[in-house]
Design a protein around this motif. Structure first.
Motif, PDB file in Angstrom:
ATOM      1  N   ARG A   1       1.001  -1.292   0.004  1.00 58.09           N
ATOM      2  CA  ARG A   1       0.188  -0.119   0.066  1.00 58.09           C
ATOM      3  C   ARG A   1       0.904   1.205   0.049  1.00 58.09           C
ATOM      4  O   ARG A   1       0.388   2.251  -0.721  1.00 58.09           O
ATOM      5  CB  ARG A   1      -0.807   0.172   1.141  1.00 58.09           C
ATOM      6  CG  ARG A   1      -2.266  -0.847   0.985  1.00 58.09           C
ATOM      7  CD  ARG A   1      -3.128  -0.744   2.177  1.00 58.09           C
ATOM      8  NE  ARG A   1      -2.655  -0.906   3.579  1.00 58.09           N
ATOM      9  CZ  ARG A   1      -2.866  -2.151   3.937  1.00 58.09           C
ATOM     10  NH1 ARG A   1      -3.537  -3.242   3.324  1.00 58.09           N
ATOM     11  NH2 ARG A   1      -2.241  -2.298   5.309  1.00 58.09           N
TER      12      ARG A   1
ATOM     13  N   THR B   1       2.262   1.649  -3.430  1.00 60.13           N
ATOM     14  CA  THR B   1       1.238   2.067  -4.351  1.00 60.13           C
ATOM     15  C   THR B   1       0.997   3.565  -4.094  1.00 60.13           C
ATOM     16  O   THR B   1       0.904   4.381  -5.328  1.00 60.13           O
ATOM     17  CB  THR B   1      -0.017   1.153  -4.142  1.00 60.13           C
ATOM     18  OG1 THR B   1       0.526  -0.388  -4.559  1.00 60.13           O
ATOM     19  CG2 THR B   1      -0.972   1.655  -5.295  1.00 60.13           C
ATOM     20  N   GLU B   2       0.917   3.900  -3.007  1.00 59.06           N
ATOM     21  CA  GLU B   2       0.570   5.345  -2.793  1.00 59.06           C
ATOM     22  C   GLU B   2       1.797   6.336  -3.029  1.00 59.06           C
ATOM     23  O   GLU B   2       1.566   7.447  -3.915  1.00 59.06           O
ATOM     24  CB  GLU B   2       0.285   5.429  -1.371  1.00 59.06           C
ATOM     25  CG  GLU B   2       0.215   6.711  -0.876  1.00 59.06           C
ATOM     26  CD  GLU B   2      -1.241   7.585  -1.451  1.00 59.06           C
ATOM     27  OE1 GLU B   2      -1.451   8.547  -1.397  1.00 59.06           O
ATOM     28  OE2 GLU B   2      -1.971   6.774  -1.763  1.00 59.06           O
TER      29      GLU B   2
ATOM     30  N   ARG C   1       1.611   6.438  -7.023  1.00 56.28           N
ATOM     31  CA  ARG C   1       0.359   7.164  -7.454  1.00 56.28           C
ATOM     32  C   ARG C   1       0.769   8.582  -7.357  1.00 56.28           C
ATOM     33  O   ARG C   1       0.445   9.330  -8.446  1.00 56.28           O
ATOM     34  CB  ARG C   1      -0.710   6.682  -6.500  1.00 56.28           C
ATOM     35  CG  ARG C   1      -2.133   7.717  -6.842  1.00 56.28           C
ATOM     36  CD  ARG C   1      -3.201   7.505  -5.763  1.00 56.28           C
ATOM     37  NE  ARG C   1      -3.003   7.971  -4.605  1.00 56.28           N
ATOM     38  CZ  ARG C   1      -2.895   9.264  -4.340  1.00 56.28           C
ATOM     39  NH1 ARG C   1      -3.463  10.223  -5.170  1.00 56.28           N
ATOM     40  NH2 ARG C   1      -2.740   9.887  -3.264  1.00 56.28           N
TER      41      ARG C   1
ATOM     42  N   LEU D   1      -7.336   4.822  -6.995  1.00 58.73           N
ATOM     43  CA  LEU D   1      -7.230   3.401  -7.131  1.00 58.73           C
ATOM     44  C   LEU D   1      -8.287   2.724  -6.442  1.00 58.73           C
ATOM     45  O   LEU D   1      -8.731   2.999  -5.227  1.00 58.73           O
ATOM     46  CB  LEU D   1      -5.914   3.012  -6.229  1.00 58.73           C
ATOM     47  CG  LEU D   1      -4.757   3.635  -6.872  1.00 58.73           C
ATOM     48  CD1 LEU D   1      -3.377   3.135  -6.341  1.00 58.73           C
ATOM     49  CD2 LEU D   1      -4.439   3.217  -8.498  1.00 58.73           C
TER      50      LEU D   1
END
Length: 231
Positions: free
Chosen positions: A203, A206-207, A210, A229
């Motif tokens: 996570r 991914t953050e 992003r 997302l």
């Protein structure tokens, strides 16, 4: 992650059910009687140990002298002497009434001390001789031996009953099952925590990606975008 959580819940339920079954067996009158008897034997074991406390070191020394042939002791008495050193309670409980073998050992011990072959500090020597005299002259262990014999006999009789054998087999099977369940639960729990940590790291990664992508798009197009997302 969902599978491990579900398996963990199932295991916890099975563990609780198995523990309850073990508790039900332990609540049986026969098991209670055995537990009380074991406690009684532990108390007697301490009493025997206390009653022979000043003879343990002399017994060790006598055993050493016998092994080097400095003192002659018959094989049966040597074996019993080893028993009194390793497990005084059982040694006394399994002797004939009046503990004749122990008395023979004590007479040899007393003679060895008198001959100066067994060296002890004066205080230890006095206490050992007092204990020898108490056992030989006053039969101070008679009642204790009777109690030990009775407890040992009761335990053997209880353990040999069909009901107790069945209960102990059930208890052993359940305890083995509980051990395996707890072992598996520990593994599943560890795996679940590992997956949770990996998901957390994913996570975070991914953050980070992003935000980097949003920043790159802004630099290229001069337009602010927000990437959402899902899933």
């Amino acid at each position: 992650r969902k599978l491990t959580d579900e398996r963990e819940r199932i295991l916890e339920k099975e563990i609780a059910e198995t523990q309850q079954k073990i508790a039900q067996i332990e609540a049986k009158s026969e098991i209670n009687e055995l537990m009380k008897l074991n406690q009684r034997m532990d108390e007697l074991r301490e009493n025997v140990k206390h009653s022979l406390r000043y003879l343990q070191k002399p017994f060790f020394k006598l055993q050493s002298l016998a092994r080097t042939s400095e003192v002659a002791i018959p094989l049966d008495e040597m074996n019993k002497l080893s028993d009194y050193l390793s497990d005084p309670y059982t040694a006394l409980a399994t002797e004939e009434n009046g503990y004749l073998t122990l008395k023979n050992i004590l007479r040899k011990l007393d003679a060895t001390i008198g001959q100066g072959k067994l060296k002890l500090k004066s205080t230890r020597l006095r206490k050992a001789q007092d204990q020898i005299n108490s056992i030989l002259s006053k039969d101070s262990l008679i009642q204790l031996q009777t109690n030990c014999k009775e407890a040992l006999s009761q335990r053997k009789r209880l353990l040999s009953s069909e009901t107790m054998i069945a209960l102990q087999n059930q208890q052993k099977q359940l305890q083995n099952k509980l051990k395996e369940l707890q072992k598996e639960n520990e593994f599943v729990s560890s795996k679940s925590k590992m997956l949770e940590n990996e998901q957390g790291k994913l996570r975070e990664r991914t953050e980070y990606l992003r935000k980097e992508l949003e920043k790159n798009i802004f630099q290229l197009t001069n337009k602010s975008v927000q990437i959402v997302l899902t899933g």
